[in-house]
Design a protein around this motif. Structure first.
Motif, PDB file in Angstrom:
ATOM      1  N   ASP A  90      -7.297  28.665  78.983  1.00 16.49           N
ATOM      2  CA  ASP A  90      -8.408  28.365  78.067  1.00 16.49           C
ATOM      3  C   ASP A  90      -8.393  29.326  76.886  1.00 16.49           C
ATOM      4  O   ASP A  90      -8.859  28.985  75.795  1.00 16.49           O
ATOM      5  N   ALA A 104      -1.302  25.823  75.006  1.00 19.05           N
ATOM      6  CA  ALA A 104      -2.020  24.546  74.912  1.00 19.05           C
ATOM      7  C   ALA A 104      -2.826  24.478  73.617  1.00 19.05           C
ATOM      8  O   ALA A 104      -3.438  25.462  73.196  1.00 19.05           O
ATOM      9  N   ALA A 105      -2.810  23.317  72.983  1.00 24.03           N
ATOM     10  CA  ALA A 105      -3.488  23.147  71.698  1.00 24.03           C
ATOM     11  C   ALA A 105      -4.983  23.424  71.797  1.00 24.03           C
ATOM     12  O   ALA A 105      -5.613  23.856  70.822  1.00 24.03           O
ATOM     13  N   SER A 106      -5.552  23.199  72.980  1.00 19.18           N
ATOM     14  CA  SER A 106      -6.994  23.386  73.158  1.00 19.18           C
ATOM     15  C   SER A 106      -7.393  24.839  73.397  1.00 19.18           C
ATOM     16  O   SER A 106      -8.579  25.175  73.377  1.00 19.18           O
ATOM     17  N   ALA A 107      -6.420  25.724  73.625  1.00 17.95           N
ATOM     18  CA  ALA A 107      -6.721  27.108  73.991  1.00 17.95           C
ATOM     19  C   ALA A 107      -7.064  27.955  72.765  1.00 17.95           C
ATOM     20  O   ALA A 107      -6.485  27.787  71.692  1.00 17.95           O
ATOM     21  N   GLU A 108      -8.001  28.864  72.962  1.00 19.41           N
ATOM     22  CA  GLU A 108      -8.313  29.855  71.929  1.00 19.41           C
ATOM     23  C   GLU A 108      -7.204  30.898  71.911  1.00 19.41           C
ATOM     24  O   GLU A 108      -6.735  31.350  72.955  1.00 19.41           O
ATOM     25  N   GLN A 116       0.177  26.586  79.290  1.00 22.47           N
ATOM     26  CA  GLN A 116      -0.371  25.240  79.218  1.00 22.47           C
ATOM     27  C   GLN A 116      -1.733  25.142  79.901  1.00 22.47           C
ATOM     28  O   GLN A 116      -2.564  24.312  79.521  1.00 22.47           O
TER      29      GLN A 116
END
Length: 256
Positions: free
Chosen positions: A42, A59-63, A39
């Protein structure tokens, strides 16, 4: 050289790397710390063997970058993976290296940790449930048992130089469970060498494909019949090999 960081930290620091064990496949077997790191990340560099249900916790924002290797097809060299980890950490990102099972059990986590520490990058290790433990729990057989096995040995059937130069006499001891990771392609050698070292051909054995996953399958057999069993059922990696009297306890379960 730096030392690995304590696992007591609650946050993954920018510019650091967490080597995280994804467990054997079932996402419910993730540790709480592993979930927290996914979570916070990055960027996540993950293996092929990490189940999709586990990846869903990133996490949805992670590459997300797949750097996995598979039998006979290495899309990423170990050197390239190490370089990418260093690059991402030096960019100030919070990096997770997500590895199937446990990072320090045949997962090359030690090699990656050495590279990162040599470049002055902080490393945290988050242990995971290794495949042998997941398979035993899922199928209901113990790896050790007072009546059947007083020791348990984990070995890999896939060495760095493609040889299988194992200590066969040590593995052929009575009252011992032997678990072979990545051994499907070397079953002929394993069967021949263990019998030559004195382990009876009728010793119980089992091939377990995709332990703890929905597609899990188990093939009970004997040491001598391992290669034929694998051919007859088209057993392919990722599969675990368990040899020893504890395999007899599989017969108590309806999963066979």
């Amino acid at each position: 050289m730096l030392a690995p960081t304590s696992t007591l930290a609650t946050e993954l620091a920018p510019g650091s790397v967490a080597l995280v064990g994804a467990g054997p496949g079932d996402p419910e077997l993730l540790t709480l710390r592993a979930w927290r790191r996914l979570q916070q990340a990055d960027v996540v560099l993950h293996d092929h063997l990490v189940g999709p249900g586990v990846i869903d916790n990133v996490a949805a924002s992670a590459e997300r970058i797949c750097v996995g290797k598979s039998a006979g097809r290495h899309s990423w060299s170990q050197e390239a993976i190490g370089s990418l980890l260093v690059q991402k950490a030096r960019a100030g990102l919070r990096v997770v290296r997500l590895k199937g099972g446990d990072p320090f059990i045949f997962g090359r986590g030690g090699e990656e940790m050495d590279v990162l520490l040599a470049h002055g990058i902080s490393v945290e290790v988050v242990p995971g449930i290794t495949a042998a433990l997941g398979a035993a729990a899922s199928l209901g057989f113990p790896l050790t048992h007072r009546d059947h096995a007083q020791s348990c040995v984990f070995v890999t059937g896939h060495l760095k130089d493609q040889r299988m130069a194992l200590n066969w006499p040590a593995l052929a001891q009575p009252n011992q469970t032997v678990v072979v990771y990545m051994g499907v392609t070397g079953l002929d050698t394993i069967t021949r060498e263990l019998q030559a070292a004195g382990l009876p051909g009728n010793t119980p054995a089992a091939l377990i494909h995709r332990a703890t996953c929905p597609e899990q399958r188990v093939f009970p057999t004997s040491l001598a019949a391992l290669p034929a069993t694998a051919r007859d059922h088209a057993v392919r990696p990722p599969s675990l090999l368990v040899i020893g009297q504890v395999v007899r306890l599989l017969a108590r379960h309806s999963v066979l």
